[in-house]
Design a protein around this motif. Structure first.
Motif, PDB file in Angstrom:
ATOM      1  N   ARG A   1      28.809  43.049  37.532  1.00 42.37           N
ATOM      2  CA  ARG A   1      30.211  43.026  37.083  1.00 42.37           C
ATOM      3  C   ARG A   1      30.940  41.804  37.617  1.00 42.37           C
ATOM      4  O   ARG A   1      31.689  41.160  36.889  1.00 42.37           O
ATOM      5  CB  ARG A   1      30.939  44.290  37.524  1.00 42.37           C
ATOM      6  N   LEU A   2      30.747  41.496  38.873  1.00 43.22           N
ATOM      7  CA  LEU A   2      31.419  40.344  39.471  1.00 43.22           C
ATOM      8  C   LEU A   2      30.921  39.053  38.843  1.00 43.22           C
ATOM      9  O   LEU A   2      31.713  38.200  38.443  1.00 43.22           O
ATOM     10  CB  LEU A   2      31.215  40.320  40.985  1.00 43.22           C
ATOM     11  N   ILE A   3      29.627  38.919  38.712  1.00 45.01           N
ATOM     12  CA  ILE A   3      29.051  37.708  38.130  1.00 45.01           C
ATOM     13  C   ILE A   3      29.484  37.556  36.677  1.00 45.01           C
ATOM     14  O   ILE A   3      29.881  36.479  36.233  1.00 45.01           O
ATOM     15  CB  ILE A   3      27.513  37.725  38.280  1.00 45.01           C
ATOM     16  N   ARG A   4      29.426  38.653  35.919  1.00 48.94           N
ATOM     17  CA  ARG A   4      29.862  38.634  34.516  1.00 48.94           C
ATOM     18  C   ARG A   4      31.346  38.280  34.429  1.00 48.94           C
ATOM     19  O   ARG A   4      31.764  37.483  33.583  1.00 48.94           O
ATOM     20  CB  ARG A   4      29.584  39.993  33.861  1.00 48.94           C
ATOM     21  N   GLY A   5      32.148  38.845  35.323  1.00 49.55           N
ATOM     22  CA  GLY A   5      33.583  38.564  35.327  1.00 49.55           C
ATOM     23  C   GLY A   5      33.895  37.119  35.657  1.00 49.55           C
ATOM     24  O   GLY A   5      34.765  36.505  35.035  1.00 49.55           O
ATOM     25  N   GLN A   6      33.198  36.559  36.634  1.00 46.80           N
ATOM     26  CA  GLN A   6      33.421  35.159  36.986  1.00 46.80           C
ATOM     27  C   GLN A   6      33.026  34.241  35.828  1.00 46.80           C
ATOM     28  O   GLN A   6      33.724  33.270  35.540  1.00 46.80           O
ATOM     29  CB  GLN A   6      32.647  34.800  38.253  1.00 46.80           C
ATOM     30  N   ALA A   7      31.944  34.571  35.141  1.00 41.68           N
ATOM     31  CA  ALA A   7      31.508  33.775  33.997  1.00 41.68           C
ATOM     32  C   ALA A   7      32.514  33.878  32.856  1.00 41.68           C
ATOM     33  O   ALA A   7      32.842  32.879  32.207  1.00 41.68           O
ATOM     34  CB  ALA A   7      30.126  34.232  33.524  1.00 41.68           C
ATOM     35  N   ARG A   8      33.032  35.081  32.606  1.00 37.87           N
ATOM     36  CA  ARG A   8      34.007  35.258  31.518  1.00 37.87           C
ATOM     37  C   ARG A   8      35.306  34.532  31.841  1.00 37.87           C
ATOM     38  O   ARG A   8      35.894  33.886  30.980  1.00 37.87           O
ATOM     39  CB  ARG A   8      34.243  36.755  31.280  1.00 37.87           C
ATOM     40  N   LEU A   9      35.752  34.606  33.085  1.00 45.38           N
ATOM     41  CA  LEU A   9      36.964  33.885  33.490  1.00 45.38           C
ATOM     42  C   LEU A   9      36.792  32.390  33.268  1.00 45.38           C
ATOM     43  O   LEU A   9      37.687  31.732  32.724  1.00 45.38           O
ATOM     44  CB  LEU A   9      37.300  34.159  34.960  1.00 45.38           C
ATOM     45  N   ALA A  10      35.647  31.840  33.655  1.00 44.52           N
ATOM     46  CA  ALA A  10      35.388  30.414  33.462  1.00 44.52           C
ATOM     47  C   ALA A  10      35.391  30.058  31.978  1.00 44.52           C
ATOM     48  O   ALA A  10      35.918  29.017  31.578  1.00 44.52           O
ATOM     49  CB  ALA A  10      34.058  30.030  34.104  1.00 44.52           C
ATOM     50  N   GLU A  11      34.831  30.936  31.154  1.00 42.18           N
ATOM     51  CA  GLU A  11      34.808  30.714  29.712  1.00 42.18           C
ATOM     52  C   GLU A  11      36.223  30.686  29.135  1.00 42.18           C
ATOM     53  O   GLU A  11      36.538  29.865  28.284  1.00 42.18           O
ATOM     54  CB  GLU A  11      33.993  31.828  29.044  1.00 42.18           C
ATOM     55  N   ILE A  12      37.071  31.573  29.612  1.00 39.90           N
ATOM     56  CA  ILE A  12      38.431  31.691  29.082  1.00 39.90           C
ATOM     57  C   ILE A  12      39.356  30.614  29.623  1.00 39.90           C
ATOM     58  O   ILE A  12      40.100  29.989  28.880  1.00 39.90           O
ATOM     59  CB  ILE A  12      39.005  33.094  29.398  1.00 39.90           C
ATOM     60  N   THR A  13      39.310  30.408  30.933  1.00 41.56           N
ATOM     61  CA  THR A  13      40.291  29.512  31.560  1.00 41.56           C
ATOM     62  C   THR A  13      39.765  28.115  31.837  1.00 41.56           C
ATOM     63  O   THR A  13      40.549  27.206  32.077  1.00 41.56           O
ATOM     64  CB  THR A  13      40.797  30.089  32.896  1.00 41.56           C
ATOM     65  N   GLY A  14      38.443  27.974  31.863  1.00 40.58           N
ATOM     66  CA  GLY A  14      37.877  26.689  32.224  1.00 40.58           C
ATOM     67  C   GLY A  14      37.835  26.476  33.733  1.00 40.58           C
ATOM     68  O   GLY A  14      37.504  25.404  34.209  1.00 40.58           O
TER      69      GLY A  14
END
Length: 150
Positions: free
Chosen positions: A25-38
């Motif tokens: 969950r943490l790894i997926r969340g960090q990846a999604r945040l990077a995808e959204i916000t850069g």
């Protein structure tokens, strides 16, 4: 524990906010945040690390790892919905600025963001919509997005 014994409740924020092995969950969340916000989210971890490192982890795990990673809506729609919700709150200027930028990052147009904010005037009121439009204006200017010709 006896009276006079000291308890060290201090927890190293870096240890608390770091992913454990296999923490999807943490790894997926960090990846999604990077995808959204850069951005990596390291600034969120650093900002909250001294105060509430678990809260930063919750943002990544639940917000981005679970909710923003669900099927059913594309990221553009999710971000426009987030902008609408933040406009209705009427007191989340910092978050609104970040999420307007994020909406643009995932394909929303300047015009779509403006329309969503204007639509929220019906539900959040004109003061909330006006505040949001001023925040949007700042985000647009920082990105060199000019208004359409009249």
């Amino acid at each position: 524990m006896r009276e006079g014994d000291e308890v060290n409740d201090q927890v190293d924020p870096a240890k608390q906010a770091t992913p454990a092995a296999g923490d999807d969950r943490l790894i997926r969340g960090q990846a999604r945040l990077a995808e959204i916000t850069g951005r990596t989210g390291a600034d969120v971890m650093a900002a909250l690390g001294e105060v509430a490192p678990d809260f930063a982890r919750y943002i990544f795990e639940f917000g981005y790892g679970d909710v923003y990673s669900r099927p059913g809506l594309d990221l553009r729609t999710r971000m426009l919905s987030t902008v609408a919700g933040l406009v209705c709150l009427g007191h989340a200027a910092r978050e609104l600025e970040v999420h307007i930028g994020s909406a643009l990052n995932v394909g929303a147009t300047r015009e779509e963001v403006v329309e969503v904010i204007m639509q929220m005037a019906l539900y959040a009121g004109f003061p909330a919509a006006l505040d949001a439009l001023m925040i949007a204006k700042t985000v647009f200017a920082a990105r060199g997005l000019t208004p359409p010709a009249p």
